[in-house]
Design a protein around this motif. Structure first.
Motif, PDB file in Angstrom:
ATOM      1  N   MET A 164      37.380  29.113  77.630  1.00 26.26           N
ATOM      2  CA  MET A 164      36.216  29.181  78.884  1.00 26.26           C
ATOM      3  C   MET A 164      36.768  27.202  78.808  1.00 26.26           C
ATOM      4  N   TRP A 165      35.602  26.907  79.532  1.00 26.98           N
ATOM      5  CA  TRP A 165      36.419  25.316  79.358  1.00 26.98           C
ATOM      6  C   TRP A 165      35.030  24.365  78.382  1.00 26.98           C
ATOM      7  N   GLN A 166      34.538  25.184  78.459  1.00 28.03           N
ATOM      8  CA  GLN A 166      32.844  24.883  77.630  1.00 28.03           C
ATOM      9  C   GLN A 166      33.499  24.887  75.910  1.00 28.03           C
ATOM     10  N   ASP A 167      34.265  25.953  75.907  1.00 25.38           N
ATOM     11  CA  ASP A 167      34.335  26.811  74.911  1.00 25.38           C
ATOM     12  C   ASP A 167      36.072  25.676  74.039  1.00 25.38           C
TER      13      ASP A 167
ATOM     14  N   PRO B 131      28.426  16.685  77.718  1.00 25.68           N
ATOM     15  CA  PRO B 131      29.177  15.959  77.323  1.00 25.68           C
ATOM     16  C   PRO B 131      30.141  17.219  79.393  1.00 25.68           C
ATOM     17  N   MET B 132      28.836  17.675  79.786  1.00 26.46           N
ATOM     18  CA  MET B 132      29.245  18.935  80.768  1.00 26.46           C
ATOM     19  C   MET B 132      28.584  18.469  81.953  1.00 26.46           C
ATOM     20  N   TRP B 133      28.622  18.949  82.684  1.00 26.73           N
ATOM     21  CA  TRP B 133      27.962  18.797  84.455  1.00 26.73           C
ATOM     22  C   TRP B 133      26.515  19.446  84.108  1.00 26.73           C
ATOM     23  N   GLU B 134      27.154  20.982  83.339  1.00 26.82           N
ATOM     24  CA  GLU B 134      25.097  21.018  83.450  1.00 26.82           C
ATOM     25  C   GLU B 134      24.439  20.941  82.083  1.00 26.82           C
ATOM     26  N   ASP B 135      24.595  19.950  81.601  1.00 30.42           N
ATOM     27  CA  ASP B 135      23.530  19.665  80.685  1.00 30.42           C
ATOM     28  C   ASP B 135      22.002  18.855  82.247  1.00 30.42           C
TER      29      ASP B 135
ATOM     30  N   ILE C 284      43.149  12.364  79.776  1.00 28.62           N
ATOM     31  CA  ILE C 284      44.387  12.285  79.161  1.00 28.62           C
ATOM     32  C   ILE C 284      45.045  13.626  80.446  1.00 28.62           C
ATOM     33  N   ARG C 285      46.100  12.868  81.771  1.00 31.04           N
ATOM     34  CA  ARG C 285      46.779  13.856  82.265  1.00 31.04           C
ATOM     35  C   ARG C 285      48.269  13.573  83.093  1.00 31.04           C
ATOM     36  N   ALA C 286      48.795  14.438  82.874  1.00 30.80           N
ATOM     37  CA  ALA C 286      50.097  14.383  83.156  1.00 30.80           C
ATOM     38  C   ALA C 286      50.080  12.913  85.049  1.00 30.80           C
ATOM     39  N   LYS C 287      48.837  13.651  85.698  1.00 30.36           N
ATOM     40  CA  LYS C 287      49.055  13.350  86.126  1.00 30.36           C
ATOM     41  C   LYS C 287      49.066  11.587  87.424  1.00 30.36           C
ATOM     42  N   GLY C 288      47.897  11.009  85.938  1.00 26.95           N
ATOM     43  CA  GLY C 288      47.324  10.341  85.795  1.00 26.95           C
ATOM     44  C   GLY C 288      45.999  10.002  84.822  1.00 26.95           C
ATOM     45  N   ASP C 289      46.089   9.663  83.722  1.00 27.53           N
ATOM     46  CA  ASP C 289      44.531   9.301  83.586  1.00 27.53           C
ATOM     47  C   ASP C 289      43.096   8.997  83.997  1.00 27.53           C
ATOM     48  N   LYS C 290      42.575   9.299  83.416  1.00 28.93           N
ATOM     49  CA  LYS C 290      41.176   8.872  84.406  1.00 28.93           C
ATOM     50  C   LYS C 290      40.045   8.424  83.181  1.00 28.93           C
ATOM     51  N   ILE C 291      39.244   6.834  83.239  1.00 28.94           N
ATOM     52  CA  ILE C 291      38.214   7.296  82.873  1.00 28.94           C
ATOM     53  C   ILE C 291      36.830   6.639  83.804  1.00 28.94           C
TER      54      ILE C 291
ATOM     55  N   THR D  87      31.667  21.287  93.026  1.00 30.11           N
ATOM     56  CA  THR D  87      31.648  22.398  94.484  1.00 30.11           C
ATOM     57  C   THR D  87      33.214  21.970  94.902  1.00 30.11           C
ATOM     58  N   LYS D  88      34.014  21.323  94.856  1.00 31.39           N
ATOM     59  CA  LYS D  88      34.929  20.559  95.649  1.00 31.39           C
ATOM     60  C   LYS D  88      35.678  21.765  95.435  1.00 31.39           C
ATOM     61  N   SER D  89      36.423  21.568  96.416  1.00 28.60           N
ATOM     62  CA  SER D  89      37.764  22.967  97.427  1.00 28.60           C
ATOM     63  C   SER D  89      39.438  21.994  97.079  1.00 28.60           C
TER      64      SER D  89
HETATM   65  P1  MGP Z   1      38.679  18.152  84.761  1.00 24.14           P
HETATM   66  O1  MGP Z   1      39.161  18.082  83.149  1.00 24.14           O
HETATM   67  O2  MGP Z   1      37.065  16.598  84.636  1.00 24.14           O
HETATM   68  O3  MGP Z   1      39.951  16.928  85.795  1.00 24.14           O
HETATM   69  O4  MGP Z   1      38.079  19.398  85.412  1.00 24.14           O
HETATM   70  P2  MGP Z   1      41.568  17.515  86.095  1.00 24.14           P
HETATM   71  O5  MGP Z   1      41.592  18.097  84.936  1.00 24.14           O
HETATM   72  O6  MGP Z   1      41.703  16.103  85.818  1.00 24.14           O
HETATM   73  O7  MGP Z   1      40.843  17.960  87.091  1.00 24.14           O
HETATM   74  P3  MGP Z   1      40.388  17.677  89.157  1.00 24.14           P
HETATM   75  O8  MGP Z   1      39.993  19.057  89.587  1.00 24.14           O
HETATM   76  O9  MGP Z   1      39.945  16.723  88.740  1.00 24.14           O
HETATM   77  O10 MGP Z   1      42.292  17.789  89.203  1.00 24.14           O
HETATM   78  C1  MGP Z   1      39.048  20.321  85.712  1.00 24.14           C
HETATM   79  C2  MGP Z   1      38.447  20.876  85.548  1.00 24.14           C
HETATM   80  O11 MGP Z   1      37.659  21.675  84.501  1.00 24.14           O
HETATM   81  C3  MGP Z   1      37.400  21.508  86.356  1.00 24.14           C
HETATM   82  O12 MGP Z   1      37.540  21.768  88.403  1.00 24.14           O
HETATM   83  C4  MGP Z   1      36.454  22.914  85.821  1.00 24.14           C
HETATM   84  O13 MGP Z   1      36.710  23.569  86.310  1.00 24.14           O
HETATM   85  C5  MGP Z   1      36.686  22.483  84.131  1.00 24.14           C
HETATM   86  N1  MGP Z   1      35.897  21.510  83.997  1.00 24.14           N
HETATM   87  C6  MGP Z   1      35.413  19.931  84.115  1.00 24.14           C
HETATM   88  N2  MGP Z   1      34.117  19.384  84.195  1.00 24.14           N
HETATM   89  C7  MGP Z   1      34.011  18.356  83.053  1.00 24.14           C
HETATM   90  C8  MGP Z   1      33.517  20.219  83.752  1.00 24.14           C
HETATM   91  C9  MGP Z   1      31.662  20.595  83.122  1.00 24.14           C
HETATM   92  O14 MGP Z   1      31.422  19.590  83.270  1.00 24.14           O
HETATM   93  N3  MGP Z   1      31.449  21.869  83.793  1.00 24.14           N
HETATM   94  C10 MGP Z   1      32.077  23.098  83.692  1.00 24.14           C
HETATM   95  N4  MGP Z   1      31.576  23.938  83.211  1.00 24.14           N
HETATM   96  N5  MGP Z   1      33.821  23.554  83.924  1.00 24.14           N
HETATM   97  C11 MGP Z   1      33.881  21.054  83.905  1.00 24.14           C
END
Ligand code: MGP
Length: 195
Positions: free
Chosen positions: A33-36, A78-82, A134-141, A183-185
């Motif tokens: 899972m993402w959190q783990d 560092p998560m949306w849920e905090d 750090i992402r292959a498609k382009g990094d983000k800060i 919630t983005k699609s």
């Molecule tokens: P990402 O790692 O923030 O960006 O989110 P990435 O990999 O560039 O993907 P993109 O969707 O922005 O193009 C990737 C995925 O990680 C998200 O779609 C979620 O499934 C999960 N995720 C990321 N964040 C920051 C969270 C979070 O705070 N909480 C939970 N539950 N999942 C997250």
């Protein structure tokens, strides 16, 4: 070493910085899972410990794709849920692939220094932390703040952040609410503010 770094290290060495910060690492393991996949590396509250940590970990440009570093105020995960993040959002800097070997590490360090050096004055109260992906498609800060409805604070932080990174005026950066990102699609989240 840039002048900001030298001044900060002289001023804050062994001096307490804003409360305490936690540095986190995320490594993408699709079987979990993402959190783990998220781990707290350590916490620090002096500039000396910050620099020791900074010099002992891989710079972002050396990390493999799918990894993140996050630096958040102690007590905020560092998560949306905090609870500190759930009504907030982020100023997002997206970098073209070729910037990994030029601007990425420099932008990340400047971002960290803006946070621990309270570069946003009293508005620093709304800061939760920052994340580098750090992402292959382009990094983000990104810099995460606690209240996406707080227009004055969010706008001030965005303008100051852009200035601190030395980004050109004409380059537009966007702020997105976590609720919209979560919630983005598709891969695009609408900007709530731009500067
Ligand atoms: P990402 O790692 O923030 O960006 O989110 P990435 O990999 O560039 O993907 P993109 O969707 O922005 O193009 C990737 C995925 O990680 C998200 O779609 C979620 O499934 C999960 N995720 C990321 N964040 C920051 C969270 C979070 O705070 N909480 C939970 N539950 N999942 C997250």
């Amino acid at each position: 070493m840039c002048i900001t770094k030298i001044l900060l290290s002289l001023l804050f060495n062994q001096v307490k910085v804003w409360k305490k910060w936690g540095l986190w690492f995320y490594k993408n393991d699709k079987s979990k899972m993402w959190q783990d996949n998220l781990r707290l590396i350590t916490k620090f509250d002096t500039a000396e410990d910050f620099w020791a940590l900074y010099h002992n970990i891989q710079p972002p440009s050396k990390l493999s794709s799918g990894c993140d570093y996050s630096m958040f105020k102690d007590g905020i995960e560092p998560m949306w849920e905090d609870r500190s993040n759930k009504c907030g959002g982020r100023w997002l800097i997206t970098l073209a692939k070729h910037h990994r070997h030029t601007e990425l590490d420099h932008f990340w360090l400047e971002t960290l220094l803006c946070l621990i050096g309270e570069g946003f004055g009293s508005f620093s109260r709304d800061i939760c932390g920052s994340v580098i992906n750090i992402r292959a498609k382009g990094d983000k800060i990104a810099i995460w703040t606690s209240n996406a409805e707080n227009c004055e604070t969010v706008t001030y932080i965005g303008k100051k952040y852009k200035e601190s990174l030395g980004l050109p005026q004409k380059l537009v950066i966007g702020y997105q609410a976590h609720a919209d990102t979560a919630t983005k699609s598709n891969s695009i989240t609408k900007n709530k503010f731009v500067v």
